[in-house]
Design an enzyme around this catalytic site. Sequence first.
Site, PDB file in Angstrom:
ATOM      1  N   GLU A 255      39.761  34.452  47.982  1.00 33.05           N
ATOM      2  CA  GLU A 255      40.174  35.019  46.699  1.00 33.05           C
ATOM      3  C   GLU A 255      41.230  34.102  46.080  1.00 33.05           C
ATOM      4  O   GLU A 255      42.048  33.503  46.789  1.00 33.05           O
ATOM      5  CB  GLU A 255      40.770  36.404  46.937  1.00 33.05           C
ATOM      6  CG  GLU A 255      41.337  37.089  45.707  1.00 33.05           C
ATOM      7  CD  GLU A 255      42.150  38.332  46.051  1.00 33.05           C
ATOM      8  OE1 GLU A 255      42.303  39.191  45.165  1.00 33.05           O
ATOM      9  OE2 GLU A 255      42.633  38.435  47.199  1.00 33.05           O
ATOM     10  N   LYS A 315      35.399  42.773  42.587  1.00 29.56           N
ATOM     11  CA  LYS A 315      36.242  43.619  43.438  1.00 29.56           C
ATOM     12  C   LYS A 315      36.134  45.086  43.041  1.00 29.56           C
ATOM     13  O   LYS A 315      36.309  45.444  41.882  1.00 29.56           O
ATOM     14  CB  LYS A 315      37.699  43.159  43.341  1.00 29.56           C
ATOM     15  CG  LYS A 315      38.658  43.883  44.279  1.00 29.56           C
ATOM     16  CD  LYS A 315      40.061  43.298  44.175  1.00 29.56           C
ATOM     17  CE  LYS A 315      41.006  43.955  45.175  1.00 29.56           C
ATOM     18  NZ  LYS A 315      42.374  43.401  45.084  1.00 29.56           N
ATOM     19  N   CYS A 366      39.984  41.202  49.406  1.00 24.64           N
ATOM     20  CA  CYS A 366      41.321  41.672  49.761  1.00 24.64           C
ATOM     21  C   CYS A 366      41.313  43.123  50.229  1.00 24.64           C
ATOM     22  O   CYS A 366      40.670  43.449  51.217  1.00 24.64           O
ATOM     23  CB  CYS A 366      42.279  41.443  48.602  1.00 24.64           C
ATOM     24  SG  CYS A 366      44.026  41.439  49.098  1.00 24.64           S
TER      25      CYS A 366
END
Length: 515
Positions: A255, A315, A366
């Site tokens: 990321e 995401k 994440c």
Amino acid sequence: MLSRTGLALLAGVLLAQAFEPVGLVVLLPVGIMGLALAVRGLPARRAWLPGLAFGLGFHLVLLFWMRVVGYDAWLALAGLQAAFHAPLGVLAAWVMRLRGGPVWFAAAWVAVETVRSSWPFSGMPWGRLAYATGDTLWQDALPWVGMTGLSFLLALLGALAAEVVARTGRARVVAAAVAGGVAVVSLVPALTAYPVPTVGDRQVAVVQGDVPGDGSDILLDHRQVTRNHVEATVALAGDVRAGRAPAPDFVVWPENSTAVDPFRTADVNAAIRSASDAIGVPVLVGAMVDSGPENVLNQSIVWEPGVGATDRYTKWHPVPFGEYIPWRGVFQENFGRLALIPRDMLSGTREEPIVLGDTPVAAAICFDVAYDDGIHAQLLRGGQLVVVQTSNAMFIHTNQIDQQFEISRLRAVETGRHVLVAATNGVSGVIAPDGEVVARAGTRTQAVLQEQVSLATGITPAVRLGAWPGRVAVVATLVAAAWSVLTYRRPRPGEGVDDELGRADRDGRPDLQRA
């Protein structure tokens, strides 16, 4: 009441020590036992206070890494998470009056854990009991019962331990026997690994490019971050041509390997293209992509050599007040620090795995790895491998990176798949389906990890069950609590609690009349 509140606070602090970086997993049932003892026998109007104290002790310690954002942010997040434990104290006090009180207590724990992991603003799953079970026999239950099911088993063990402490005579013996039986059953999966069939393997490369300066500011020189990943990939291509390294089937960058839109920034686009063409295989790039003047997307982009960008994943769970501002009109005018977030990050909804070359991959960015939904959805639709791209530079000097990597390890066990973790400067690694870390890069270093990984096609019961165990726990807890309230009568003289911790009567009978 003061001693109960103090006990609960201490229990919360002890429970936090079961998680990384301390990792004293034996404290899991001990912490839960302390909470159960603190609220046992209390009326609902008082049980919320020990519950809140427990939550404060737990989350203030567990989430201490949030202080790098600001002590106000740490206190706000920990306080919000702690607030969920106040109603937990009330629910626990109610349902523990019923027959099978420890079972209902465990259901109440899971119900609150489920709610706080999904609400508000998509919730915060940090601190689920299952996330502390790495390298224990308990982790082997994950493919069978999932994160929620394992949290239930651990909460049940803690509640049964409280029964052993609180009761006397024959009742204590019975509680101890039941607790021992549940402990044995909870470890049975360690004897039988869930079989997940495989369909071949892939040679993979995970690139950790590193971050300039002290490593904590990804935006300090974000173009250098991109150059680091490009140079490491081009160097790998040179090693492959020279026969010093095996040719990968694809390469994974983290990321924020580019913090600017690669479709709008010509030099970044050219740099990524040069790396992809040099290595000659797809590169999974982590990029910030513009979505109009007011929004941005955090994406995993498949970059094909000679072609450019093809597949993308967005995401699922942007961080509120970190990547977007809820009720922006209210908050931005009153909190100057939020001015650092000029655009709101939009959430992704993709349920299909992305395709890297010819490999369907379940992607997570994440904090996505802490949520069940996105990963499970992609695996149910054919994902054969899990890839986690993360940029934890802000937290590189804290324990957050260890806690997140531990969750990634447990995802491997739960799903029966290899997990590739690509971080900008730590923690990057390749994790086997049994949770073993087969390759790991040092923090604040540049590294390329190369491993051969298997591709899995089977779906574990945990993935098939998905969100249903949590939903069932919520409904069951509400029904049990309502039943307890409707049928409860105050104990007559001689039937009540005989000391402050709610111990049983001297003859071993329950401390409160059961419905």
